[in-house]
Every structure is written in C-alpha cells, then in structure tokens.
Design a protein around this motif. Structure first.
Motif, PDB file in Angstrom:
ATOM      1  N   VAL A 115      25.027  67.574 -16.487  1.00  0.00           N
ATOM      2  CA  VAL A 115      23.918  68.328 -17.080  1.00  0.00           C
ATOM      3  C   VAL A 115      23.151  67.459 -18.070  1.00  0.00           C
ATOM      4  N   SER A 116      23.864  66.722 -18.920  1.00  0.00           N
ATOM      5  CA  SER A 116      23.109  65.940 -19.898  1.00  0.00           C
ATOM      6  C   SER A 116      22.318  64.846 -19.191  1.00  0.00           C
ATOM      7  N   TYR A 117      22.821  64.350 -18.051  1.00  0.00           N
ATOM      8  CA  TYR A 117      22.051  63.323 -17.343  1.00  0.00           C
ATOM      9  C   TYR A 117      20.765  63.876 -16.738  1.00  0.00           C
ATOM     10  N   ILE A 118      20.851  65.027 -16.080  1.00  0.00           N
ATOM     11  CA  ILE A 118      19.624  65.533 -15.458  1.00  0.00           C
ATOM     12  C   ILE A 118      18.603  65.971 -16.523  1.00  0.00           C
ATOM     13  N   ARG A 119      19.079  66.370 -17.703  1.00  0.00           N
ATOM     14  CA  ARG A 119      18.152  66.729 -18.787  1.00  0.00           C
ATOM     15  C   ARG A 119      17.491  65.484 -19.378  1.00  0.00           C
ATOM     16  N   LYS A 120      18.269  64.427 -19.519  1.00  0.00           N
ATOM     17  CA  LYS A 120      17.773  63.203 -20.161  1.00  0.00           C
ATOM     18  C   LYS A 120      18.251  61.974 -19.398  1.00  0.00           C
ATOM     19  N   PRO A 121      17.644  61.686 -18.251  1.00  0.00           N
ATOM     20  CA  PRO A 121      18.089  60.516 -17.489  1.00  0.00           C
ATOM     21  C   PRO A 121      17.730  59.231 -18.229  1.00  0.00           C
ATOM     22  N   SER A 122      18.498  58.191 -17.959  1.00  0.00           N
ATOM     23  CA  SER A 122      18.266  56.973 -18.725  1.00  0.00           C
ATOM     24  C   SER A 122      17.475  55.930 -17.937  1.00  0.00           C
TER      25      SER A 122
END
Ligand code: HEC
Length: 108
Positions: free
Chosen positions: A61-68
């Motif tokens: 979830v944190s990746y799809i919200r804030k991909p790097s």
C-alpha cells in the motif's frame, strides 16, 4: 497495558480482507496490467513482476501511494484501501514458481 488495548492495536493493524476476484478486475480496470502484465508477471521494459513478490501488505500500500521510481502514484481517491486489499489478495492468489528442490534437474 490492558488486554483490551492490545486487541484494539492488533485489529488496527489487520489489513482489510481482500477479494482476489475483485482484485483481478481492478488490476485490469485501473491499468496495473499495462505495466506489470495480465498475470502480474512483469516485463523488463515496463514494470517488475508482482506475482511472486513476497512484499507485505503494508509495503504494498505505501508503495502504490508513493512509488519511488517510474510508477505513477495511486491516491486513495483512485485506489481505495479496500481496493488495494483486493489487488493484494489477487497478487497473493497467483501461482508461485516451484521450489528449486522440487525440480530434479536442478538438484543434480
Ligand atoms: C506506467 C507503468 C505502471 C503502472 C500503470 C503501474 N506500475 Fe507498479 N511499477 C512500475 C514500475 C516501473 C515499478 C518499479 C519501480 C518504479 O520504477 O517505481 C513498479 C513497482 C511496483 C511495486 C513495487 C514492487 C516491489 O517489489 O517493491 C508494486 C507493489 C506495484 N508496482 C504495484 C502496482 C499496482 C497495484 C498498480 C495498479 C494500481 C501498478 N503498480 C501500476 C510501473 C507501473
């Protein structure tokens, strides 16, 4: 700490229950498949494989919200918490490759 508080904390950390079938539909509809492949198998040109990926729900979830990197971000407006859980369930439901030990040729 009281047992009640402990239970509350445990519940707060439990991700919403996802539905793999809904997740598959969302994966197509939202367009994740365009970069990650229809079976989330990935492609060297557009996006990594997601099917045999052992990442946790929290990291997902944190990746799809804030991909790097190259991936576009998906806010809660586009992919709700429940939809994220569904997509995660879909990815978890995909077949994993056989363990190396189960392939006779690789054991020799
Ligand atoms: C425009 C192409 C594109 C789309 C659309 C896209 N992704 Fe990605 N995704 C990437 C790329 C490229 C990466 C590799 C890291 C980076 O550059 O952000 C990635 C990485 C990820 C990762 C991290 C994998 C890891 O091992 O850390 C997750 C999880 C993920 N994508 C899920 C999704 C989901 C779910 C969707 C749909 C809601 C989606 N992606 C849509 C291109 C895309």
């Amino acid at each position: 700490m009281s047992a009640f508080l402990l239970i509350l904390i445990l519940f707060a950390q439990t991700p919403p229950r996802g539905n793999a079938e809904t997740g598959r539909t969302l994966f197509m509809k939202i367009g994740c498949y365009q970069c990650h492949g229809r079976e989330a198998q990935g492609s060297t040109a557009t996006g990594p494989r997601l099917n045999q990926n052992p990442i946790t729900y929290t990291r997902f979830v944190s990746y799809i919200r804030k991909p790097s990197g190259e991936m576009p971000p998906y806010t809660a407006k586009v992919v709700s918490e429940q939809q994220a859980a569904d997509i995660f369930a879909f990815l978890q439901s995909l077949p994993k490759p056989p363990a190396v030990e189960s392939i006779p040729l690789l054991r020799q």
